[in-house]
Scaffold this motif. Structure first.
Motif, PDB file in Angstrom:
ATOM      1  N   SER A  50       0.838  -1.203   0.000  1.00 11.75           N
ATOM      2  CA  SER A  50       0.000   0.000   0.000  1.00 11.75           C
ATOM      3  C   SER A  50       0.872   1.250   0.000  1.00 11.75           C
ATOM      4  O   SER A  50       0.636   2.200  -0.757  1.00 11.75           O
ATOM      5  CB  SER A  50      -0.918  -0.008   1.228  1.00 11.75           C
ATOM      6  N   TYR A  51       1.900   1.243   0.837  1.00 11.96           N
ATOM      7  CA  TYR A  51       2.836   2.370   0.906  1.00 11.96           C
ATOM      8  C   TYR A  51       3.512   2.593  -0.443  1.00 11.96           C
ATOM      9  O   TYR A  51       3.594   3.722  -0.941  1.00 11.96           O
ATOM     10  CB  TYR A  51       3.880   2.100   2.004  1.00 11.96           C
ATOM     11  N   LEU A  52       3.990   1.518  -1.069  1.00  8.77           N
ATOM     12  CA  LEU A  52       4.699   1.636  -2.347  1.00  8.77           C
ATOM     13  C   LEU A  52       3.774   2.139  -3.455  1.00  8.77           C
ATOM     14  O   LEU A  52       4.168   2.988  -4.259  1.00  8.77           O
ATOM     15  CB  LEU A  52       5.324   0.293  -2.736  1.00  8.77           C
ATOM     16  N   VAL A  53       2.547   1.636  -3.501  1.00 11.23           N
ATOM     17  CA  VAL A  53       1.582   2.067  -4.525  1.00 11.23           C
ATOM     18  C   VAL A  53       1.328   3.571  -4.403  1.00 11.23           C
ATOM     19  O   VAL A  53       1.279   4.282  -5.407  1.00 11.23           O
ATOM     20  CB  VAL A  53       0.274   1.255  -4.416  1.00 11.23           C
ATOM     21  N   ILE A  75     -12.155   8.507  -6.570  1.00 11.11           N
ATOM     22  CA  ILE A  75     -13.459   7.935  -6.253  1.00 11.11           C
ATOM     23  C   ILE A  75     -13.176   6.629  -5.508  1.00 11.11           C
ATOM     24  O   ILE A  75     -12.690   5.659  -6.119  1.00 11.11           O
ATOM     25  CB  ILE A  75     -14.284   7.681  -7.539  1.00 11.11           C
ATOM     26  N   PRO A  76     -13.406   6.573  -4.196  1.00  9.83           N
ATOM     27  CA  PRO A  76     -12.967   5.422  -3.389  1.00  9.83           C
ATOM     28  C   PRO A  76     -13.445   4.064  -3.912  1.00  9.83           C
ATOM     29  O   PRO A  76     -12.667   3.108  -3.912  1.00  9.83           O
ATOM     30  CB  PRO A  76     -13.560   5.704  -2.001  1.00  9.83           C
ATOM     31  N   GLU A  77     -14.686   3.981  -4.355  1.00 12.37           N
ATOM     32  CA  GLU A  77     -15.204   2.677  -4.810  1.00 12.37           C
ATOM     33  C   GLU A  77     -14.617   2.243  -6.157  1.00 12.37           C
ATOM     34  O   GLU A  77     -14.802   1.099  -6.578  1.00 12.37           O
ATOM     35  CB  GLU A  77     -16.735   2.677  -4.863  1.00 12.37           C
ATOM     36  N   LEU A  78     -13.870   3.139  -6.825  1.00 17.14           N
ATOM     37  CA  LEU A  78     -13.233   2.805  -8.106  1.00 17.14           C
ATOM     38  C   LEU A  78     -11.708   2.778  -7.993  1.00 17.14           C
ATOM     39  O   LEU A  78     -11.006   2.801  -9.000  1.00 17.14           O
ATOM     40  CB  LEU A  78     -13.663   3.805  -9.194  1.00 17.14           C
ATOM     41  N   PRO A 125      -8.302  -6.901  -8.199  1.00 23.08           N
ATOM     42  CA  PRO A 125      -8.279  -8.360  -8.342  1.00 23.08           C
ATOM     43  C   PRO A 125      -9.512  -8.959  -9.024  1.00 23.08           C
ATOM     44  O   PRO A 125      -9.839 -10.119  -8.812  1.00 23.08           O
ATOM     45  CB  PRO A 125      -8.138  -8.856  -6.897  1.00 23.08           C
ATOM     46  N   ASP A 126     -10.200  -8.180  -9.857  1.00 22.18           N
ATOM     47  CA  ASP A 126     -11.303  -8.701 -10.658  1.00 22.18           C
ATOM     48  C   ASP A 126     -10.715  -9.390 -11.896  1.00 22.18           C
ATOM     49  O   ASP A 126      -9.581  -9.114 -12.289  1.00 22.18           O
ATOM     50  CB  ASP A 126     -12.219  -7.541 -11.086  1.00 22.18           C
ATOM     51  N   ALA A 127     -11.520 -10.258 -12.539  1.00 19.46           N
ATOM     52  CA  ALA A 127     -11.056 -10.941 -13.755  1.00 19.46           C
ATOM     53  C   ALA A 127     -10.783  -9.948 -14.878  1.00 19.46           C
ATOM     54  O   ALA A 127      -9.967 -10.216 -15.763  1.00 19.46           O
ATOM     55  CB  ALA A 127     -12.091 -11.969 -14.197  1.00 19.46           C
ATOM     56  N   THR A 128     -11.449  -8.779 -14.862  1.00 20.85           N
ATOM     57  CA  THR A 128     -11.193  -7.753 -15.877  1.00 20.85           C
ATOM     58  C   THR A 128      -9.950  -6.936 -15.544  1.00 20.85           C
ATOM     59  O   THR A 128      -9.531  -6.090 -16.339  1.00 20.85           O
ATOM     60  CB  THR A 128     -12.403  -6.794 -16.011  1.00 20.85           C
ATOM     61  N   LEU A 180      -2.418  -5.217  -4.097  1.00 14.98           N
ATOM     62  CA  LEU A 180      -3.406  -5.117  -5.181  1.00 14.98           C
ATOM     63  C   LEU A 180      -4.398  -6.278  -5.142  1.00 14.98           C
ATOM     64  O   LEU A 180      -5.576  -6.108  -5.479  1.00 14.98           O
ATOM     65  CB  LEU A 180      -2.706  -5.052  -6.543  1.00 14.98           C
ATOM     66  N   GLN A 181      -3.938  -7.448  -4.700  1.00  8.16           N
ATOM     67  CA  GLN A 181      -4.848  -8.593  -4.589  1.00  8.16           C
ATOM     68  C   GLN A 181      -5.773  -8.465  -3.381  1.00  8.16           C
ATOM     69  O   GLN A 181      -6.759  -9.184  -3.279  1.00  8.16           O
ATOM     70  CB  GLN A 181      -4.041  -9.897  -4.503  1.00  8.16           C
ATOM     71  N   SER A 182      -5.465  -7.536  -2.470  1.00 15.70           N
ATOM     72  CA  SER A 182      -6.259  -7.393  -1.244  1.00 15.70           C
ATOM     73  C   SER A 182      -7.353  -6.327  -1.355  1.00 15.70           C
ATOM     74  O   SER A 182      -8.216  -6.248  -0.495  1.00 15.70           O
ATOM     75  CB  SER A 182      -5.345  -7.045  -0.062  1.00 15.70           C
ATOM     76  N   ILE A 183      -7.287  -5.497  -2.398  1.00 13.29           N
ATOM     77  CA  ILE A 183      -8.262  -4.404  -2.494  1.00 13.29           C
ATOM     78  C   ILE A 183      -9.571  -4.896  -3.108  1.00 13.29           C
ATOM     79  O   ILE A 183      -9.652  -6.022  -3.608  1.00 13.29           O
ATOM     80  CB  ILE A 183      -7.698  -3.191  -3.286  1.00 13.29           C
ATOM     81  N   LYS A 184     -10.575  -4.031  -3.098  1.00 12.69           N
ATOM     82  CA  LYS A 184     -11.894  -4.388  -3.615  1.00 12.69           C
ATOM     83  C   LYS A 184     -11.827  -4.629  -5.130  1.00 12.69           C
ATOM     84  O   LYS A 184     -11.336  -3.776  -5.872  1.00 12.69           O
ATOM     85  CB  LYS A 184     -12.869  -3.248  -3.311  1.00 12.69           C
TER      86      LYS A 184
END
Length: 199
Positions: A50-53, A75-78, A125-128, A180-184
């Motif tokens: 998270s820090y590096l991103v 936009i937090p949800e995006l 981490p969505d398939a898209t 990145l795999q841990s986010i929504k």
């Protein structure tokens, strides 16, 4: 003699009992401790990612934004979902591109330049996004500029500054990937790039 035999048998019995008792409890304590330590290691890895991103400015291009009194706000949800697929492209004067100009979409999720028009990728981490990627694919994409981290694919297009990341350690790349795999996950199939002749 009987007392000595009794003493030896008692000692053997107690020793065996102690060994059995300690063996039956050891795996539970070790497993519990390892689970806690493993969770802490993963948590620390995600925090580092998270820090590096944030430090590397990934949100600048990969997170859609809305305009506010304070300027563009994520936009937090995006978060890190790339250029929104349903968003229309802003019109621009393509005659300026051959003159050496580069233009950005207002929230920086798309850019136009001599390479054409490129769109910031979905890093969730969505398939898209990168949900089906391996860490090795991610490493190859970010340090070698390979599209989807696969051999034989096109190079990543500007403004993605992948050449700045070639010296990242495997540990840092692993931390970024874990974060990145841990986010929504956000379902968002980012458009394919547009070549210059199709402006």
């Amino acid at each position: 003699m009987k007392n000595q035999l009794y003493f030896v048998l008692t000692w053997i019995t107690m020793s065996l009992g102690g060994i059995m008792f300690s063996c039956s409890d050891a795996p539970k304590e070790t497993t519990s401790r390892n689970t806690i330590e493993g969770a802490t290691v993963i948590e620390d890895k995600i925090k580092r990612g998270s820090y590096l991103v944030k430090a590397m400015g990934c949100n600048d291009c990969h997170s859609p934004k809305k305009m506010s009194a304070n300027g563009p706000e994520i936009i937090p949800e995006l978060l890190l979902s790339g250029f929104p697929a349903e968003r229309p492209l802003v019109k621009f004067d393509s005659k300026l591109i051959p003159a050496g100009f580069t233009m950005f979409y207002p929230d920086l999720t798309a850019a136009a330049g001599p390479w054409g028009v490129s769109f910031a990728a979905n890093l969730t981490p969505d398939a898209t996004g990168i949900g089906n990627w391996t860490e090795e694919q991610f490493r190859k994409a970010i340090t070698q500029g390979k599209f989807k981290g696969l051999e034989g694919t096109r190079p990543l297009l500007p403004p993605m500054p992948w050449t700045n990341y070639t010296a990242l350690s495997n540990q840092d790349i692993g931390s970024i990937f874990a974060y990145l795999q841990s986010i929504k996950p956000v379902k968002n199939k980012v458009p394919a790039p547009i070549s210059p002749e199709k402006f």
